[in-house]
Enzyme design. Sequence first.
Site, mmCIF file in Angstrom:
data_model
loop_
_atom_site.group_PDB
_atom_site.id
_atom_site.type_symbol
_atom_site.label_atom_id
_atom_site.label_comp_id
_atom_site.label_asym_id
_atom_site.label_seq_id
_atom_site.Cartn_x
_atom_site.Cartn_y
_atom_site.Cartn_z
ATOM 1 N N GLU A 159 -5.774 -5.599 10.083
ATOM 2 C CA GLU A 159 -4.433 -4.603 10.584
ATOM 3 C C GLU A 159 -4.993 -3.699 11.990
ATOM 4 O OE1 GLU A 159 -2.312 -3.084 6.876
ATOM 5 O OE2 GLU A 159 -4.248 -2.091 7.027
ATOM 6 N N GLY B 52 1.908 1.777 10.892
ATOM 7 C CA GLY B 52 2.963 3.052 10.667
ATOM 8 C C GLY B 52 3.754 3.546 11.879
ATOM 9 N N SER C 263 3.038 -2.243 10.725
ATOM 10 C CA SER C 263 4.666 -2.405 10.953
ATOM 11 C C SER C 263 5.161 -3.842 10.550
ATOM 12 C CB SER C 263 4.952 -1.888 12.192
ATOM 13 O OG SER C 263 4.181 -0.773 12.538
ATOM 14 N N ASN D 202 0.839 -1.212 -0.003
ATOM 15 C CA ASN D 202 0.006 -0.030 0.014
ATOM 16 C C ASN D 202 1.021 1.332 -0.129
ATOM 17 O OD1 ASN D 202 -1.856 2.151 0.587
ATOM 18 N ND2 ASN D 202 -2.268 1.332 2.538
ATOM 19 N N LYS E 196 0.109 4.158 -0.403
ATOM 20 C CA LYS E 196 -0.478 5.259 0.166
ATOM 21 C C LYS E 196 -0.305 6.553 -0.768
ATOM 22 C CE LYS E 196 -0.081 3.209 4.562
ATOM 23 N NZ LYS E 196 -0.068 3.258 6.166
HETATM 24 P P1 PGA Z 1 2.609 0.147 7.945
HETATM 25 O O1 PGA Z 1 1.416 0.333 7.078
HETATM 26 O O2 PGA Z 1 3.249 -1.143 7.264
HETATM 27 O O3 PGA Z 1 3.502 1.467 7.345
HETATM 28 O O4 PGA Z 1 2.323 -0.043 9.116
HETATM 29 C C1 PGA Z 1 0.321 -0.690 6.769
HETATM 30 C C2 PGA Z 1 -0.897 -0.361 6.120
HETATM 31 O O5 PGA Z 1 -1.180 0.865 6.316
HETATM 32 O O6 PGA Z 1 -1.507 -0.900 5.474
#
Ligand code: PGA
Length: 249
Positions: free
Chosen positions: A167, A173, A208, A10, A12
Site C-alpha cells: 500500500e 485514502g 484507493s 479495513n 478503520k
Molecule cells: P483506501 O484505504 O482504500 O481508502 O485508500 C486503504 C487502506 O487503508 O488499507
Amino acid sequence: MACSSYLIANWKMHFSIEEARALIENFGSIVRKDSQVYVGVAPTMLCIPDCLSASRDRVQVGAQNAHWQKSGALTGEVSAHTLQELGATFVICGHSERRHQFGESNELVASRTLGILELGMQVVHCVGETIDERGAGLTNQVLFEQIDPIFSKATADQLKNLIIAYEPVWAIGTGRVAEISEIQEAHCYIQSIWRSGSPCPPILYGGSVKPDNYSSILEIPEVRGALVGGASLTYESFSALYQIALEQA
Ligand code: PGA
C-alpha cells in the site's frame, strides 16, 4: 482452502456496533462459500463479536491491530490470543496509519507480525513507501526493510498464514491510485525478496481501490487481491468489488 484472490476490508474507526453488524450481514448473504475468493472484514475491536455472529461463516473477521503477547502489563492493548479465542482469524499489522500516526517502527511491526504468526493466525502485513521515499528512489529499500525480517525469521509453516499488502502511503485514502506499472514493479520486487522454493505469499494491492479501477489492478499477474478502505464502507461498492473478484478468480 487455497484462494485465488483475496478481498479484505479495513473499516478503520468507522461504524457503530449495529451498523457494522448490519453491513456484514448484508454482505455475507451474497458471498459464495464455494468460491475461490477469500473475503475478510476488519471492523473496530468492539464490533468483532457481533460481526462474527453476523458473518454466517462466509466472511472472515479480523482485527486492525493486536498485541502478540498472551497477557501482561500492557495497558490499553488487546491480545491476539483473546481475538483468536473469539473466533477472529486474521490481524492487519503495520498499516501505514499505525506506522505514521502511532509511531510504529519496522522493528515493532516485525515483532507483531512474527508473534501473531506464531499463534497460528493469519496476518495481513502492510508495507509501502511515502511519496518522499518514492521521489528519492528509496521504494525498494523501504520495502526490503519492512518485509525481509518476516521472510527471513518466520518458519515455513507460519509463512503459510502470511498475506502481504503493498500500500503506497500516498495512495491510501487520497483517491490517487498507483499506476499499473508502479504496482507491478513493487509486487515483482517483493517477490524477488522471497528466497524460498515454495510459492511466495499472496501480495495484495491497497490504496484507493474502487469498483472502476479494480478490474485493471486484478489483471496484473502478481496481484492477488486488495486491501480496501473507503470502498469497503458501503454494500454497493464492496459487493461490486466482490463481483469483479469473482469474475476474475
Ligand atoms: P483506501 O484505504 O482504500 O481508502 O485508500 C486503504 C487502506 O487503508 O488499507
